[in-house]
Design an enzyme around this catalytic site. Structure first.
Site, mmCIF file in Angstrom:
data_model
loop_
_atom_site.group_PDB
_atom_site.id
_atom_site.type_symbol
_atom_site.label_atom_id
_atom_site.label_comp_id
_atom_site.label_asym_id
_atom_site.label_seq_id
_atom_site.Cartn_x
_atom_site.Cartn_y
_atom_site.Cartn_z
ATOM 1 N N LYS A 183 0.865 -1.176 0.000
ATOM 2 C CA LYS A 183 0.000 0.000 0.000
ATOM 3 C C LYS A 183 0.901 1.226 0.000
ATOM 4 O O LYS A 183 1.562 1.537 0.976
ATOM 5 C CB LYS A 183 -0.906 0.010 1.234
ATOM 6 N N GLU A 259 9.138 0.989 11.461
ATOM 7 C CA GLU A 259 10.254 1.942 11.340
ATOM 8 C C GLU A 259 9.635 3.316 11.427
ATOM 9 O O GLU A 259 8.926 3.745 10.517
ATOM 10 C CB GLU A 259 11.006 1.724 10.021
ATOM 11 N N CYS A 293 13.515 10.435 8.105
ATOM 12 C CA CYS A 293 13.386 10.102 9.522
ATOM 13 C C CYS A 293 14.737 10.002 10.206
ATOM 14 O O CYS A 293 14.837 10.199 11.421
ATOM 15 C CB CYS A 293 12.606 8.799 9.683
ATOM 16 N N GLU A 390 9.483 15.565 15.995
ATOM 17 C CA GLU A 390 9.915 15.427 14.607
ATOM 18 C C GLU A 390 9.164 16.439 13.734
ATOM 19 O O GLU A 390 7.937 16.452 13.693
ATOM 20 C CB GLU A 390 9.648 14.002 14.114
#
Length: 486
Positions: A183, A259, A293, A390
């Protein structure tokens, strides 16, 4: 044959390219804000068909046991994609907004080439391991350990490095003998869908082994987490969404690989080359507009050198302006969408509210596209939200430390533990910092850890498990112990 979609791309389900049951949705170039085409818009029915096809292919074919055939198919895919490099490069830059130079590495050529590593693993991995004889209860037995494919994998991927993350999941999963439903992220559907076109038209992958679903409905990915026909969910994205994936998967007790986010620290020791270190920190945080990331977004420098380091970093960032990603030399392109630009700008405003100073940047370039100028924030401490959360944009926070242990403590004072960097001259001090920082990867004096054979993943809320390398390959295996009379 040409790879560019003329109107829209298709889904790949059960070996066939087909339109989405939900029609199409727009693909937008983030550097121009213009619609450049359409992608197939899948519905829950399409996802159901993809999962059914993957389940059937795993249960009813020899895919999981024919290691040589899997390796051949993966090499076919690698070679076919490399033959389409120029087309894929143009499409990737247009859809992702990444600078061209990155497509020669982790945005395209690197992850495509890495498929060969996983093909090699399929052929060379020790699928059976003899444990020799033992006499439990005095009865002689010979034992062996077998590694077997875990089953159907639901792979859910983000938009920032779509080729790298897509292939880091489907490469090892397919090499291990699993079947896959991928996906793809709504912001970058073509990067996945065009791989599906190559698979269908230029490789020998059996029907149902790999299925690729695109759609603008984020809830489609949740269907992979809840469906009992799926054995593993492999997800890359935000920590908040990772928690939801884990909760959705809990009722069926499926294996989950996550992750997730990062707020990685770039540590500069007092014996480091300050100019080189700060220039590298600036370059790193603006690469692909900070949308990675593992990018280091906290620059931690000796307190007595804070003013000098701030000046060096400010000047370096000022020379790395956000610009057209198709131009040679561009490092910082646009962020992916208006929504992401708004998010980044909200953190820049927050930095001021928290008492920080914008040393450079903080504005939008006067041009079309979702651009944010590279930004350096000073005057905050590690407890500020801007230093802890973040942002996923070209925003760097500079923080002072009072010695090596304090630098380690600042790096570890984070809910995340994905990546990091350290610069210094004394090998023993560098090694002590590497040992002390709780993170999945560390670069020393500019060392690059990214490679097909290097496992990637994080500590704490940066995730569960590893991707890439043998460790990432083994995420898609189950272990079976077999005993027979000696």
């Amino acid at each position: 044959m040409p790879l560019r979609p003329t109107t829209s791309s298709d889904l790949l389900i059960d070996g066939e390219l087909r339109p989405g049951s939900g029609g199409t949705f727009d693909v937008i170039n983030p550097a121009t804000e213009q619609v450049i085409g359409q992608a197939a818009n899948a519905t829950a029915d399409d996802m159901d068909a993809a999962i059914a096809a993957a389940r059937k292919a795993f249960d009813n074919t020899n895919w999981s046991r024919d290691h040589a055939f899997r390796a051949r198919c993966l090499r076919q895919l690698r070679d076919a994609l490399l033959a389409h490099t120029d087309e894929l490069r143009e499409l990737t830059v247009a859809e992702v907004g990444c600078p061209v130079f990155l497509t020669h590495g982790p945005q395209l050529v690197g992850p495509v080439t890495d498929l060969g590593y996983f093909a090699d693993l399929a052929e060379t991995y020790e699928w059976r391991r003899d444990l020799g004889e033992a006499k439990p209860m005095g009865i002689p037995n010979r034992r062996e350990i077998r590694s077997e494919a875990a089953g159907v994998v639901g792979a859910i991927t983000p938009w920032n490095f779509p080729h790298q993350i897509n292939f880091a999941k489907i490469g090892p999963a397919l090499a291990a003998g699993c079947t896959v439903v991928l996906k793809a992220a709504p912001d970058t559907p073509w990067c996945a869908a065009l791989v599906g076109k190559v698979i269908a038209e230029e490789t020998d992958f059996p029907a149902g082994v790999i299925n690729i679903v695109t759609g603008d409905d984020h809830s489609l990915g949740a269907l992979l987490s809840t469906d009992p026909r799926v054995d593993i969910v492999s997800f890359t994205g935000s920590t908040a969404t990772g928690r939801a994936v884990m909760a959705d998967a809990a009722p069926t007790l499926k294996k989950v690989f996550l992750e997730l986010g990062g707020k990685s620290a770039f540590l500069v020791l007092d014996d480091a080359d300050l100019n080189a270190a700060c220039a590298m920190a600036a370059f790193s945080v603006v690469t692909h507009a900070g949308q990675g990331c593992a990018i280091t977004t906290r620059l931690v420098v000796p307190r007595e050198k804070l003013a000098e380091a701030t000046e060096i970093t400010r000047n370096a960032l000022a020379g790395l302006r956000a610009d057209d990603p198709t131009k040679p030399g561009t490092v910082c392109g646009p962020v992916i969408s208006a929504r992401q630009r708004d998010r980044v700008e909200s953190y820049i405003r927050l930095a001021l509210e928290e008492g920080g100073t914008l040393e450079t940047g903080g504005d939008r370039p006067e041009r079309p596209g979702y651009f944010v100028s590279p930004t350096l924030v000073s005057g905050l401490d590690n407890s500020s939200r801007v230093a802890r959360e973040e942002i996923f944009g070209p925003v760097l926070v500079i923080l002072p430390h009072d010695g090596d242990q304090d630098a380690i403590d600042i790096a570890n004072d984070s809910p995340y533990g994905l990546s990091g960097a350290v610069w210094g001259a004394d090998p023993d001090r560098l090694d002590a910092v590497v040992d002390g920082v709780r993170t999945g990867t560390m670069g020393v004096n500019g060392g690059i850890w990214y490679s097909a054979d290097v496992p990637f993943g994080g500590y704490k809320q940066s995730g569960i498990g590893r991707e890439m390398g043998v460790a990432g390959f083994e995420e898609y295996l189950e272990t079976k112990a077999v005993a027979r009379p000696a």
